[in-house]
Each structure stands twice: as structure tokens, then as C-alpha cells.
Design a protein around this motif. Structure first.
Motif, PDB file in Angstrom:
ATOM      1  N   THR A  60       0.940 -37.471 -10.166  1.00  0.00           N
ATOM      2  CA  THR A  60       1.044 -36.070  -9.698  1.00  0.00           C
ATOM      3  C   THR A  60       0.848 -35.184 -10.522  1.00  0.00           C
ATOM      4  N   LEU A  61       1.427 -35.558 -11.854  1.00  0.00           N
ATOM      5  CA  LEU A  61       1.281 -34.570 -13.156  1.00  0.00           C
ATOM      6  C   LEU A  61      -0.061 -34.149 -13.401  1.00  0.00           C
ATOM      7  N   ALA A  62      -0.765 -34.958 -12.975  1.00  0.00           N
ATOM      8  CA  ALA A  62      -2.278 -34.450 -13.411  1.00  0.00           C
ATOM      9  C   ALA A  62      -2.490 -33.096 -12.761  1.00  0.00           C
ATOM     10  N   GLY A  63      -2.056 -32.856 -11.607  1.00  0.00           N
ATOM     11  CA  GLY A  63      -2.626 -31.451 -11.141  1.00  0.00           C
ATOM     12  C   GLY A  63      -1.795 -30.514 -11.655  1.00  0.00           C
ATOM     13  N   PHE A  64      -0.446 -30.803 -12.659  1.00  0.00           N
ATOM     14  CA  PHE A  64       0.213 -29.808 -13.316  1.00  0.00           C
ATOM     15  C   PHE A  64      -0.088 -29.570 -14.650  1.00  0.00           C
ATOM     16  N   ILE A  65      -0.397 -30.684 -15.192  1.00  0.00           N
ATOM     17  CA  ILE A  65      -0.616 -30.533 -16.551  1.00  0.00           C
ATOM     18  C   ILE A  65      -2.118 -30.020 -17.099  1.00  0.00           C
ATOM     19  N   LEU A  66      -2.968 -30.381 -15.951  1.00  0.00           N
ATOM     20  CA  LEU A  66      -4.601 -29.720 -16.310  1.00  0.00           C
ATOM     21  C   LEU A  66      -4.669 -28.378 -16.198  1.00  0.00           C
ATOM     22  N   PRO A  67      -4.147 -27.650 -15.281  1.00  0.00           N
ATOM     23  CA  PRO A  67      -4.418 -25.993 -15.332  1.00  0.00           C
ATOM     24  C   PRO A  67      -3.693 -25.406 -16.647  1.00  0.00           C
ATOM     25  N   ALA A  68      -2.475 -26.120 -16.942  1.00  0.00           N
ATOM     26  CA  ALA A  68      -1.516 -25.645 -18.121  1.00  0.00           C
ATOM     27  C   ALA A  68      -2.472 -25.734 -19.280  1.00  0.00           C
ATOM     28  N   LEU A  69      -3.094 -26.879 -19.539  1.00  0.00           N
ATOM     29  CA  LEU A  69      -3.907 -27.359 -20.897  1.00  0.00           C
ATOM     30  C   LEU A  69      -5.139 -26.190 -20.884  1.00  0.00           C
ATOM     31  N   VAL A  70      -5.679 -26.169 -19.763  1.00  0.00           N
ATOM     32  CA  VAL A  70      -6.902 -25.171 -19.793  1.00  0.00           C
ATOM     33  C   VAL A  70      -6.514 -23.672 -20.176  1.00  0.00           C
ATOM     34  N   GLY A  71      -5.318 -23.252 -19.507  1.00  0.00           N
ATOM     35  CA  GLY A  71      -4.678 -22.112 -19.923  1.00  0.00           C
ATOM     36  C   GLY A  71      -4.480 -21.813 -21.309  1.00  0.00           C
ATOM     37  N   GLY A  72      -3.771 -23.049 -21.898  1.00  0.00           N
ATOM     38  CA  GLY A  72      -3.694 -22.938 -23.363  1.00  0.00           C
ATOM     39  C   GLY A  72      -4.594 -22.850 -24.104  1.00  0.00           C
ATOM     40  N   ARG A  80     -17.627  -8.442 -20.149  1.00  0.00           N
ATOM     41  CA  ARG A  80     -17.925  -8.392 -18.903  1.00  0.00           C
ATOM     42  C   ARG A  80     -18.947  -9.144 -18.321  1.00  0.00           C
ATOM     43  N   ASP A  81     -19.125 -10.547 -19.018  1.00  0.00           N
ATOM     44  CA  ASP A  81     -20.402 -11.080 -18.552  1.00  0.00           C
ATOM     45  C   ASP A  81     -19.875 -12.011 -17.681  1.00  0.00           C
ATOM     46  N   ILE A  82     -20.246 -11.265 -16.238  1.00  0.00           N
ATOM     47  CA  ILE A  82     -19.759 -11.981 -15.214  1.00  0.00           C
ATOM     48  C   ILE A  82     -20.133 -13.501 -14.639  1.00  0.00           C
ATOM     49  N   PRO A  83     -21.584 -13.741 -14.942  1.00  0.00           N
ATOM     50  CA  PRO A  83     -21.636 -14.950 -14.686  1.00  0.00           C
ATOM     51  C   PRO A  83     -20.812 -16.269 -15.434  1.00  0.00           C
ATOM     52  N   VAL A  84     -20.600 -15.908 -16.536  1.00  0.00           N
ATOM     53  CA  VAL A  84     -20.131 -16.762 -17.417  1.00  0.00           C
ATOM     54  C   VAL A  84     -18.473 -16.917 -17.102  1.00  0.00           C
ATOM     55  N   ILE A  85     -17.947 -15.692 -16.734  1.00  0.00           N
ATOM     56  CA  ILE A  85     -16.503 -15.770 -16.237  1.00  0.00           C
ATOM     57  C   ILE A  85     -16.614 -16.370 -14.768  1.00  0.00           C
ATOM     58  N   MET A  86     -17.445 -16.312 -14.081  1.00  0.00           N
ATOM     59  CA  MET A  86     -17.388 -16.950 -12.645  1.00  0.00           C
ATOM     60  C   MET A  86     -17.516 -18.427 -12.940  1.00  0.00           C
ATOM     61  N   ALA A  87     -18.618 -18.804 -13.742  1.00  0.00           N
ATOM     62  CA  ALA A  87     -18.711 -20.420 -14.019  1.00  0.00           C
ATOM     63  C   ALA A  87     -17.452 -21.080 -14.529  1.00  0.00           C
ATOM     64  N   LEU A  88     -16.964 -20.454 -15.571  1.00  0.00           N
ATOM     65  CA  LEU A  88     -15.732 -21.006 -16.088  1.00  0.00           C
ATOM     66  C   LEU A  88     -14.480 -20.984 -15.275  1.00  0.00           C
ATOM     67  N   THR A  89     -14.415 -19.843 -14.468  1.00  0.00           N
ATOM     68  CA  THR A  89     -13.417 -19.879 -13.672  1.00  0.00           C
ATOM     69  C   THR A  89     -13.182 -21.141 -12.590  1.00  0.00           C
ATOM     70  N   LEU A  90     -14.352 -21.061 -11.915  1.00  0.00           N
ATOM     71  CA  LEU A  90     -15.040 -22.051 -11.080  1.00  0.00           C
ATOM     72  C   LEU A  90     -14.755 -23.460 -11.697  1.00  0.00           C
ATOM     73  N   LEU A  91     -15.088 -23.756 -12.695  1.00  0.00           N
ATOM     74  CA  LEU A  91     -15.119 -24.854 -13.449  1.00  0.00           C
ATOM     75  C   LEU A  91     -13.691 -25.496 -13.332  1.00  0.00           C
ATOM     76  N   SER A  92     -12.604 -24.468 -13.920  1.00  0.00           N
ATOM     77  CA  SER A  92     -11.285 -24.836 -14.081  1.00  0.00           C
ATOM     78  C   SER A  92     -10.603 -25.140 -12.856  1.00  0.00           C
ATOM     79  N   GLY A  93     -10.958 -24.153 -12.034  1.00  0.00           N
ATOM     80  CA  GLY A  93     -10.586 -24.410 -10.482  1.00  0.00           C
ATOM     81  C   GLY A  93     -10.822 -25.746  -9.809  1.00  0.00           C
ATOM     82  N   THR A  94     -12.164 -26.194  -9.983  1.00  0.00           N
ATOM     83  CA  THR A  94     -12.651 -27.374  -9.293  1.00  0.00           C
ATOM     84  C   THR A  94     -12.045 -28.451 -10.245  1.00  0.00           C
ATOM     85  N   ALA A  95     -11.955 -28.356 -11.453  1.00  0.00           N
ATOM     86  CA  ALA A  95     -11.438 -29.627 -11.941  1.00  0.00           C
ATOM     87  C   ALA A  95      -9.974 -29.912 -11.587  1.00  0.00           C
TER      88      ALA A  95
END
Lengths: 332, 279
Positions: free
Chosen positions: A259-271, A295-310
Motif C-alpha cells: 500500500t505504500l506505493a500509493g503514498f511514496i510515489l506522489p511524495a517522490l514526484v513532488g520532491g 505558462r506552457d499549458i500543454p507541458v503542464i497538462m502532460a506532466l500533471t496527467l503523467l504524475s496523476g496516472t502513475a
């Protein structure tokens, strides 16, 4: 009556269904985020300055490229179609495909996080095991208090202090970057050593925060695993205290660790965002910060999406692993 | 069952530390020099009797900048926690009490938001968010976006509590005596769950202060010349090779505040939960 196999299948399908809904919400969040933004590719980088000098044909071409004339829900579907084909759009900044930008920097961030994870686990597991060995002892309390304190240290402060101590004062390690200026001329071994020296501080910064969490987690699970009956049975077979805790505890702790996978992954990405910024590491975190400022929106979107789905994938895998490995969950 | 009895030491230590920090922040305009007073003859001076914590690249007194930074951090921390409570309590209560579709929607929403690393989502929001957001003062903007993720632990806790309480005798008895849904929620369920929610809010304050500092450190939060701890640490990066005090003291203030909030939260939790209190 359902057989065990049927109910496992049903629970698995249900969990995947829930994750699919969550994924849809993640997509909607990212999409709306981008569409709330003032301005569009035609109004420059969103700072209100527009290129009015371009021809109407050129403007129409850009409107078509980013589907700006479609209604919102059509835009979402078109965007989703592009995503499904692996097309993350083009950067507003230099019109290069976002996917290329990401793939170029992914190995750096991935490597950094992998090392940080190894660092974290190789310290937290022995620490947690030592603490669980004699719960309430001085060692246990000392380990608990120091990791607790570490957890409260903000990573950008730690990064600065480590830079000042090890790079400026002592001069043992490089201040920032991932390679020295003459790295290309070095032999393979020296180049690896140079790379390793550059990684020490970033990896330590990225990894120390999770230590408290992880070592406490290991300790709690080992203690639970070594509950009275299990312990007594093992002790009756003549095993030492240490091997009771470690051998029996770890087997039982393996499942909750998932279950830790779900906690550590976002922390590492934010870090990574902060650590790459401090140490000038050209990875995804830095790409993100630069995109945020431009304000490069496509890059912001892609990276936010990538971290969310991962993260979603990590949580889902952990839950499914739980279902398969722990028969108690299935009963519920 | 252990009685609540003596206050646990972490709680006392945390609250004392918070009291000192808040007092310093509140009294800042009266006890410190002008935090923006530039003195180019006193650039990058190490700590001395004149400037206790040294001076920055423009000769401004670091001590008064750090103490003034307290105001920003506490304001953002408290406002975020307040907004998070205002959103998290109704949503968590609705999910737990109503169950079914409402619970499904709220739970999936919480799961979706939790998938994003908070810092990433907040930076994206501040960069790409709607224009009207930018018409608010920095502090309100930051507190609002931080609350967008900070409500979740509160709602999650309350949802779990309510799910558990809805099936209990407490609710059955209230219902039998003719109480309506609102009355059950407000008179019976919320009071039973409120104290642990406030404990969660203590951790929310700590988390919000860290996030604000991180965002300001990146450069998207509190804008200079207003001194904030995250912003001061960014300035310290420019002088990393010659002025260690610029990096040490703002971070120390941040660390102590976060530590104090965490200690207070943890102590409060142990104090309120007698089963966990070690005797």
C-alpha cells in the motif's frame, strides 16, 4: 454461494472499474485546469501579449491545431483521442512535441527517484527492524524521534544547508548539475564516479523525508506480525528473539508494504520538482517548473496527467496485490 | 481505561512553541526594525550584536524579515485549515451519512485529487488557473489552492466516522425519537466526531505552511518584497557561497513551526484517544 475464485474476480473487476472512474476524473481535472487558463496559444504565453501580426490563415491553422473552435466537450474527446494515440500535444513555447520533451528527461528523473527509493528502503527497513526488536527501548525512541524530526525538515532548506556544508564549506561534493564541466573527457569509470558524486546530495534530499514514514511503517508491521501467539509458537521452536521478529514479521509485513506505493510515489514526484530545481538537474521536475513560469499549458497538462496516472496505477496495483495475497480482504 | 489526566509532553511543547512563534509574529511591527529597510553599507553582514541574524544582499535586517515572515506563514496556514474544514466537513459528512451514489461520487473525487502530488497540482493551478484567482491577495490565493487538496484528509476521516456511526444505536435511538436527518447530523453525529477533526486540522496547518513555503521558494507564491520564509530561502540561494545565515534562519523558523504544529496535533490525538495513551 460464490467460490473464492469468483469473488476474487468480482472484487478485482469492481476495483478496476472504480479506478477507471477515478482516471476519468483525473483527466477531467487536468483538462479543466488547462481550460480555465486565461489566454490561448494565440495570446502568446498567456501573459496577455498577443501576436496580432500573424496572417488570418496562420491564425486559423493554429486554431485548428489546438482545436480552439470546437465546443468544450468535443475538445475533451479530441484531446482524449490524441492521448490514446500517445500524442501529448506540442509545447506552446517552442512547438516541439511534448512527448519528446518528456522522453528526453524521463530517464534522469526516473534514475534519481530509483536511487532515492533504494536509499530510503535500505535505511528505513533496518531502522524499523531495530526499533521493533526492542519496542520502547532507548534505541526505539531515538530512531523514532530523529526520523520524526527529519520529516519536519522542509526539503528546500535541507538542500540549501547540504549545499553550503558539503559543496561550499567542505568542497567534497559538487554544488549542482549532473556532470562536471570536463565529464566528457573522462574515462568511463571516472565519469561514473563524477555522476555518483553529483547524485549524492539530490538523492539524500529526495529520500530522507520518507524515512520517518517508512521506518515507522516497518516497525508497526513487524510488531503486529510478531504478535503474542506467533511469537510464542516460534519461540517454542527455539528461535531467537531477533529471528522471531525479522523472519516472521517480514513475511506478514510484505502485504501492507504494497500500500505504500500509493503514498511514496506522489511524495517522490513532488520532491523531484524541488530537488531538481535546487540542484539544477535537467529532469521532469525542472521541465515542469519552467513550463509553469512560461505558462506552457500543454507541458503542464502532460506532466500533471503523467504524475496523476502513475500514482493511480501504483495505488491500483497495490490494491490488486492486496486482493491476491491477503485472503482476509476477500472475505469482506 | 486510562483517564485523560495529565497533558502529554509533546502537546505542551508544541503549544508553547506555537504560542512563542505566534506572539513574535503578532508583535512583529513593534519589536523589529523595518524588514524592507535597505542599507547598502551593511550588505551580507554575518550575525552581530547590531543585526542578530545578519543582513541580506541589500543590507536588510534578516531577523526582522524572518519575524515578519511568521505572519505570512501563520496566515496562510490558518486560513487554509479554515477553508479545508469548511469544505471537508460537509463533503465528508454527506458521503458518510448518505452513502450510495453521493458517497461514490465524493470518494472517487477524493481519490482523483489524491492522485496528484499536491505541489504539482497547486503550481499548475497557480500558473494555469482562472484569471479571477489572481485578483485576490497572494495570501488568499495560496490558502484557497492549498485548501483544494487539504480538505481531503478531513473529509476522509469524517466519512469513515459517519459510516461507522450511521449503523450504531446512537443514530437508531435518535431516529426512533423522531429526529430528522439534519438534526441527527448536527446534534448527534458531528459533536461525536468533531474533536478528532480538529486534530486533523492541526496537521493541515503544518502541511499548508510547508506547501506555502515550497511554492514561495519556487517563486510562484508570496511575491517580494513581502518577506516569507520560502521567499527568503530563494534569496539565500543567490548567496549560497558566502552567506550561510540567510539559508539557516528562515528554514529554522519554518522547521520549528512545522514541528510544533505536528507535535501539538500528535499530542492532542494521544490525549483525546485514551486507548493509545501509553501509561
Amino acid at each position: 454461494m460464490l467460490t473464492a475464485g469468483q469473488s476474487l474476480l468480482r472484487l478485482t473487476v469492481r476495483r478496476i472499474g472504480q479506478a477507471a472512474i477515478t482516471l476519468l476524473l483525473v483527466l477531467v481535472v487536468v483538462f479543466l485546469l488547462a481550460h480555465m487558463a486565461p489566454g490561448d496559444p494565440l495570446s502568446g504565453s498567456g501573459d496577455g501579449e498577443s501576436f496580432h501580426r500573424i496572417s488570418p490563415q496562420r491564425e486559423q491553422a493554429i486554431r485548428d491545431l489546438y482545436h480552439l473552435d470546437e465546443p468544450l466537450h468535443r475538445q475533451f474527446i479530441l484531446w482524449f483521442g490524441d492521448l490514446a494515440r500517445g500524442d501529448l500535444g506540442r509545447s506552446f513555447n517552442d512547438r516541439t512535441p511534448v512527448r519528446d520533451k518528456i522522453l528526453q528527461r524521463l530517464p534522469i528523473t526516473f534514475g534519481l527517484n530509483l536511487f532515492a527509493l533504494v536509499f530510503m528502503i535500505s535505511l528505513a527497513v533496518p531502522l524499523g527492524a531495530l526499533a521493533a526488536w526492542r519496542p520502547g527501548s532507548a534505541l526505539d525512541r531515538w530512531a523514532g524521534a530523529s526520523t520524526y524530526g527529519l520529516y519536519a525538515i522542509p526539503v528546500f532548506w535541507a538542500g540549501l544547508l547540504l549545499q553550503i556544508l558539503f559543496a561550499v564549506r567542505l568542497g567534497w561534493l559538487p554544488l549542482y548539475g549532473i556532470a562536471g564541466p570536463d565529464a566528457q573527457q573522462l574515462s568511463w569509470w571516472l565519469r561514473m564516479a563524477d555522476r555518483a558524486a553529483h547524485l549524492v546530495l539530490p538523492v539524500a534530499c529526495l529520500g530522507y523525508g520518507g524515512l520517518a514514514y517508512l521506518s515507522r511503517f516497518v516497525r508497526a508491521n513487524l510488531l503486529e506480525g510478531a504478535q503474542a501467539e506467533v511469537k510464542r509458537a516460534a519461540r517454542a521452536r527455539g528461535l531467537s528473539e531477533w529471528s522471531v521478529v525479522v523472519r516472521h514479521g517480514f513475511r506478514q509485513a510484505a502485504v501492507p508494504m504494497l500500500t505504500l506505493a500509493g503514498f511514496i510515489l506522489p511524495a517522490l514526484v513532488g520532491g523531484s520538482v524541488i530537488v531538481e530545481e535546487i540542484f539544477a538537474i535537467p529532469g521532469l521536475g525542472r521541465l515542469f517548473v519552467n513550463a509553469v513560469f512560461q505558462r506552457d499549458i500543454p507541458v503542464i497538462m502532460a506532466l500533471t496527467l503523467l504524475s496523476g496516472t502513475a500514482t493511480l496505477a501504483g495505488i491500483l496495483l497495490a490494491d490488486l496485490g492486496y486482493l491476491v495475497l491477503d485472503p482476509r480482504v476477500r472475505r469482506g | 481505561m486510562a483517564s485523560r489526566g495529565r497533558l502529554p509532553r509533546p502537546l505542551v511543547a508544541g503549544l508553547l512553541l506555537l504560542a512563542v512563534i505566534s506572539a513574535a509574529g503578532l508583535a512583529a511591527p513593534w519589536v523589529t526594525a523595518d524588514p524592507s529597510g535597505i542599507d547598502l553599507r551593511q550588505v551580507l553582514k554575518p550575525p552581530s550584536s547590531q543585526h542578530w541574524l545578519g543582513t541580506d544582499g541589500l543590507g536588510r535586517d534578516l531577523a526582522s524579515r524572518v519575524i515578519h515572515g511568521t505572519r505570512v506563514s501563520l496566515a496562510v496556514g490558518l486560513l487554509s485549515a479554515l477553508l479545508a474544514l469548511l469544505a471537508g466537513i460537509p463533503l465528508g459528512a454527506a458521503a458518510g451519512y448518505m452513502g450510495g451514489v453521493a458517497d461514490g461520487i465524493i470518494s472517487r473525487l477524493m481519490e482523483a485529487v489524491l492522485c496528484f502530488p499536491a505541489l504539482l497540482l497547486l503550481l499548475a493551478l497557480l500558473a494555469a488557473g482562472p484569471g479571477w484567482l489572481r485578483s485576490f491577495p497572494d495570501i488568499v490565493q495560496l490558502a484557497a489552492v492549498i485548501a483544494l487538496t487539504a480538505w481531503i484528509p478531513i473529509a476522509r476521516y469524517l466519512r469513515g466516522e459517519f459510516l461507522h456511526l450511521v449503523g450504531s444505536d446512537l443514530v437508531a435511538a435518535a431516529r426512533a425519537s423522531g429526529a430528522g436527518h439534519l438534526r441527527i447530523v448536527f446534534r448527534h453525529l458531528l459533536p461525536a466526531a468533531l474533536t478528532p477533526v480538529l486534530v486533523t486540522a492541526a496537521f493541515t496547518v503544518a502541511g499548508a505552511i510547508t506547501l506555502e513555503a515550497a511554492i514561495s521558494f519556487i517563486g510562484l507564491g508570496i511575491q517580494p518584497p513581502t518577506p516569507s520564509w520560502g521567499g527568503l530561502l530563494t534569496e539565500a540561494r543567490h548567496h549560497v557561497d558566502k552567506a550561510w545565515w540567510l539559508a539557516l534562519f528562515p528554514g529554522l523558523a519554518l522547521f520549528l513551526t512545522v514541528l510544533a504544529s505536528n507535535l501539538a496535533g500528535e499530542g492532542l490525538r494521544d490525549w483525546l484517544d485514551p486507548e493509545k495513551t501509553p501509561e
